[in-house]
Design a protein around this motif. Sequence first.
Motif, PDB file in Angstrom:
ATOM      1  N   GLU A  37       0.847  -1.182   0.000  1.00  0.00           N
ATOM      2  CA  GLU A  37       0.000   0.000   0.000  1.00  0.00           C
ATOM      3  C   GLU A  37       0.884   1.234   0.000  1.00  0.00           C
ATOM      4  OE1 GLU A  37      -2.327   0.478   3.565  1.00  0.00           O
ATOM      5  OE2 GLU A  37      -0.812  -0.510   4.805  1.00  0.00           O
ATOM      6  N   LEU A  38       0.325   2.344  -0.412  1.00  0.00           N
ATOM      7  CA  LEU A  38       1.028   3.617  -0.362  1.00  0.00           C
ATOM      8  C   LEU A  38       0.660   4.289   0.949  1.00  0.00           C
ATOM      9  CD1 LEU A  38       2.798   5.778  -1.713  1.00  0.00           C
ATOM     10  CD2 LEU A  38       0.706   6.714  -2.734  1.00  0.00           C
ATOM     11  N   ARG A  39       1.614   4.328   1.874  1.00  0.00           N
ATOM     12  CA  ARG A  39       1.372   4.874   3.206  1.00  0.00           C
ATOM     13  C   ARG A  39       1.969   6.280   3.274  1.00  0.00           C
ATOM     14  NH1 ARG A  39       3.609   0.784   7.520  1.00  0.00           N
ATOM     15  NH2 ARG A  39       5.547   1.310   6.398  1.00  0.00           N
ATOM     16  N   VAL A  40       1.103   7.259   3.363  1.00  0.00           N
ATOM     17  CA  VAL A  40       1.515   8.659   3.292  1.00  0.00           C
ATOM     18  C   VAL A  40       1.492   9.292   4.680  1.00  0.00           C
ATOM     19  CG1 VAL A  40       0.924  10.931   2.360  1.00  0.00           C
ATOM     20  CG2 VAL A  40       0.699   8.886   0.919  1.00  0.00           C
ATOM     21  N   CYS A  41       2.567   9.995   5.020  1.00  0.00           N
ATOM     22  CA  CYS A  41       2.631  10.782   6.256  1.00  0.00           C
ATOM     23  C   CYS A  41       2.088  12.173   5.927  1.00  0.00           C
ATOM     24  CB  CYS A  41       4.063  10.936   6.747  1.00  0.00           C
ATOM     25  SG  CYS A  41       5.160   9.511   6.536  1.00  0.00           S
ATOM     26  N   ALA A  42       1.071  12.630   6.661  1.00  0.00           N
ATOM     27  CA  ALA A  42       0.451  13.898   6.289  1.00  0.00           C
ATOM     28  C   ALA A  42      -0.217  14.561   7.480  1.00  0.00           C
ATOM     29  CB  ALA A  42      -0.577  13.671   5.176  1.00  0.00           C
ATOM     30  N   ASP A  43      -0.418  15.860   7.329  1.00  0.00           N
ATOM     31  CA  ASP A  43      -1.165  16.656   8.298  1.00  0.00           C
ATOM     32  C   ASP A  43      -2.632  16.625   7.900  1.00  0.00           C
ATOM     33  OD1 ASP A  43      -2.369  18.859   9.720  1.00  0.00           O
ATOM     34  OD2 ASP A  43      -0.375  19.702  10.012  1.00  0.00           O
ATOM     35  N   GLY A  44      -3.514  16.351   8.834  1.00  0.00           N
ATOM     36  CA  GLY A  44      -4.934  16.226   8.549  1.00  0.00           C
ATOM     37  C   GLY A  44      -5.696  17.523   8.455  1.00  0.00           C
ATOM     38  N   ASN A  45      -4.988  18.660   8.618  1.00  0.00           N
ATOM     39  CA  ASN A  45      -5.675  19.966   8.594  1.00  0.00           C
ATOM     40  C   ASN A  45      -4.737  21.012   8.021  1.00  0.00           C
ATOM     41  OD1 ASN A  45      -7.731  21.863   9.092  1.00  0.00           O
ATOM     42  ND2 ASN A  45      -6.829  22.425  11.058  1.00  0.00           N
ATOM     43  N   ASN A  46      -4.366  20.843   6.761  1.00  0.00           N
ATOM     44  CA  ASN A  46      -3.298  21.672   6.206  1.00  0.00           C
ATOM     45  C   ASN A  46      -3.564  22.030   4.746  1.00  0.00           C
ATOM     46  OD1 ASN A  46      -0.865  23.066   6.439  1.00  0.00           O
ATOM     47  ND2 ASN A  46       0.332  21.331   5.687  1.00  0.00           N
ATOM     48  N   LEU A  47      -4.765  22.485   4.439  1.00  0.00           N
ATOM     49  CA  LEU A  47      -5.058  22.929   3.077  1.00  0.00           C
ATOM     50  C   LEU A  47      -4.219  24.156   2.717  1.00  0.00           C
ATOM     51  CD1 LEU A  47      -8.944  22.576   2.937  1.00  0.00           C
ATOM     52  CD2 LEU A  47      -7.238  21.123   1.826  1.00  0.00           C
ATOM     53  N   PRO A  48      -3.831  24.261   1.442  1.00  0.00           N
ATOM     54  CA  PRO A  48      -4.266  23.487   0.276  1.00  0.00           C
ATOM     55  C   PRO A  48      -3.492  22.191   0.047  1.00  0.00           C
ATOM     56  CG  PRO A  48      -2.772  25.194  -0.443  1.00  0.00           C
ATOM     57  CD  PRO A  48      -2.953  25.392   1.046  1.00  0.00           C
ATOM     58  N   PHE A  49      -2.665  21.789   1.007  1.00  0.00           N
ATOM     59  CA  PHE A  49      -1.811  20.615   0.802  1.00  0.00           C
ATOM     60  C   PHE A  49      -2.548  19.314   1.110  1.00  0.00           C
ATOM     61  CE2 PHE A  49       0.668  24.314   2.123  1.00  0.00           C
ATOM     62  CZ  PHE A  49       1.417  24.508   0.976  1.00  0.00           C
ATOM     63  N   THR A  50      -2.958  19.124   2.361  1.00  0.00           N
ATOM     64  CA  THR A  50      -3.653  17.898   2.750  1.00  0.00           C
ATOM     65  C   THR A  50      -4.701  18.194   3.810  1.00  0.00           C
ATOM     66  OG1 THR A  50      -1.933  17.453   4.410  1.00  0.00           O
ATOM     67  CG2 THR A  50      -1.726  16.303   2.289  1.00  0.00           C
ATOM     68  N   ASN A  51      -5.712  17.335   3.857  1.00  0.00           N
ATOM     69  CA  ASN A  51      -6.583  17.254   5.025  1.00  0.00           C
ATOM     70  C   ASN A  51      -7.204  15.866   5.047  1.00  0.00           C
ATOM     71  OD1 ASN A  51      -8.765  17.296   3.246  1.00  0.00           O
ATOM     72  ND2 ASN A  51      -9.632  19.200   4.016  1.00  0.00           N
ATOM     73  N   GLU A  52      -7.859  15.543   6.138  1.00  0.00           N
ATOM     74  CA  GLU A  52      -8.397  14.191   6.306  1.00  0.00           C
ATOM     75  C   GLU A  52      -9.542  13.897   5.349  1.00  0.00           C
ATOM     76  OE1 GLU A  52      -8.984  12.562  10.176  1.00  0.00           O
ATOM     77  OE2 GLU A  52      -7.448  13.833  11.099  1.00  0.00           O
ATOM     78  N   ALA A  53     -10.161  14.930   4.799  1.00  0.00           N
ATOM     79  CA  ALA A  53     -11.234  14.734   3.831  1.00  0.00           C
ATOM     80  C   ALA A  53     -10.695  14.499   2.415  1.00  0.00           C
ATOM     81  CB  ALA A  53     -12.172  15.936   3.838  1.00  0.00           C
ATOM     82  N   GLY A  54      -9.380  14.560   2.247  1.00  0.00           N
ATOM     83  CA  GLY A  54      -8.778  14.325   0.935  1.00  0.00           C
ATOM     84  C   GLY A  54      -8.932  15.477  -0.031  1.00  0.00           C
ATOM     85  N   GLU A  55      -9.057  16.711   0.476  1.00  0.00           N
ATOM     86  CA  GLU A  55      -9.371  17.857  -0.370  1.00  0.00           C
ATOM     87  C   GLU A  55      -8.145  18.630  -0.859  1.00  0.00           C
ATOM     88  OE1 GLU A  55     -13.677  19.012   1.599  1.00  0.00           O
ATOM     89  OE2 GLU A  55     -11.833  19.725   2.567  1.00  0.00           O
ATOM     90  N   GLY A  56      -6.942  18.276  -0.408  1.00  0.00           N
ATOM     91  CA  GLY A  56      -5.758  19.019  -0.793  1.00  0.00           C
ATOM     92  C   GLY A  56      -5.123  18.503  -2.072  1.00  0.00           C
ATOM     93  N   PHE A  57      -4.241  19.312  -2.660  1.00  0.00           N
ATOM     94  CA  PHE A  57      -3.604  18.852  -3.899  1.00  0.00           C
ATOM     95  C   PHE A  57      -2.603  17.735  -3.646  1.00  0.00           C
ATOM     96  CE2 PHE A  57      -0.866  22.692  -3.043  1.00  0.00           C
ATOM     97  CZ  PHE A  57       0.395  22.110  -3.062  1.00  0.00           C
ATOM     98  N   GLU A  58      -2.009  17.688  -2.453  1.00  0.00           N
ATOM     99  CA  GLU A  58      -1.143  16.552  -2.159  1.00  0.00           C
ATOM    100  C   GLU A  58      -1.961  15.277  -1.972  1.00  0.00           C
ATOM    101  OE1 GLU A  58       1.540  17.405   1.037  1.00  0.00           O
ATOM    102  OE2 GLU A  58       2.466  19.110  -0.009  1.00  0.00           O
ATOM    103  N   ASN A  59      -3.179  15.395  -1.463  1.00  0.00           N
ATOM    104  CA  ASN A  59      -4.079  14.238  -1.414  1.00  0.00           C
ATOM    105  C   ASN A  59      -4.311  13.692  -2.818  1.00  0.00           C
ATOM    106  OD1 ASN A  59      -5.645  16.087   1.037  1.00  0.00           O
ATOM    107  ND2 ASN A  59      -5.078  13.978   1.497  1.00  0.00           N
TER     108      ASN A  59
END
Length: 283
Positions: A37-59
């Motif tokens: 699997e692709l296991r990504v280390c990320a911040d869950g509240n860091n738009l526009p990069f990542t968030n837990e809803a998958g709304e960032g461009f890094e998502n």
Amino acid sequence: MRGSGRWLGIVMACLLGTAITEGEPRADVPELERRDELRVCADGNNLPFTNEAGEGFENRIAELMADDLGVPLSYVWAPQVMGFVRNTLELRICDVIIGVAAGYGFVQNTTDYYRSVYSLVVPADSDLEVSSLDDAAFEGRHIGVVSETPPYVVLRRAGATIKGYVLQTDTRVRTPAKNAVEDVAKGVTEGAVVWGPIAGYYAARQDPPLKVIPLVDDTTDARLSYRITMGVRQGEPHWKDTINDFIDRRQDDINAILADYDVPLLDRHGQLIHPDSGGSDAE
């Protein structure tokens, strides 16, 4: 970061919206032989990069990579504060950080997949049309900027009246660069100078949208443009090669995602890539 690495700590904090400080890199351990699997280390509240809803461009880039590799995508969520790399990537509970400034010493950097630059955000009807921080037009202007980021001191030297936003913060509590852009929309400040992806994303989402001027003609000693890579563990050359291959093959798709988020992109010569010019020049 300490000593000569301080600017990297600053840009990482600005790119990720928080402060990241690590201790010494840990000793190499054997590279994983299989990746199911692709296991990504990320911040869950860091738009526009990542968030837990998958709304960032890094998502979205992570989704593209997982699909390309034919494996499921999973995340390890952690606020990108002190110890982020040590407590995620180095513990081997995840395998890649999607956005890392080139040269950040606590990870192994992949090929850069985009380059961007600090940008000025102003109201659409503003007469502040500048693309360098030493422009005399900044004198006396009320400008928002995140403290300790590269533009801060230079704007003071240019005579701007600075409204500072705290750098070292937890994204679960504060979003300083976003707040700086929103204050332009509210009329609290006349403009803001923030990292390009944040500038483009939040400026486009104000009502009415704000204007973004990438500072591509800057002649000061401030470091305003950065190459962005993915970060993997030290001592994992095969995994790095796999990601580099993905970036090389899917660069146009990555650029299309970045364009959807209004990220100002530079080519390898530091020139602005216009959205209608295609994506290959960013490689």
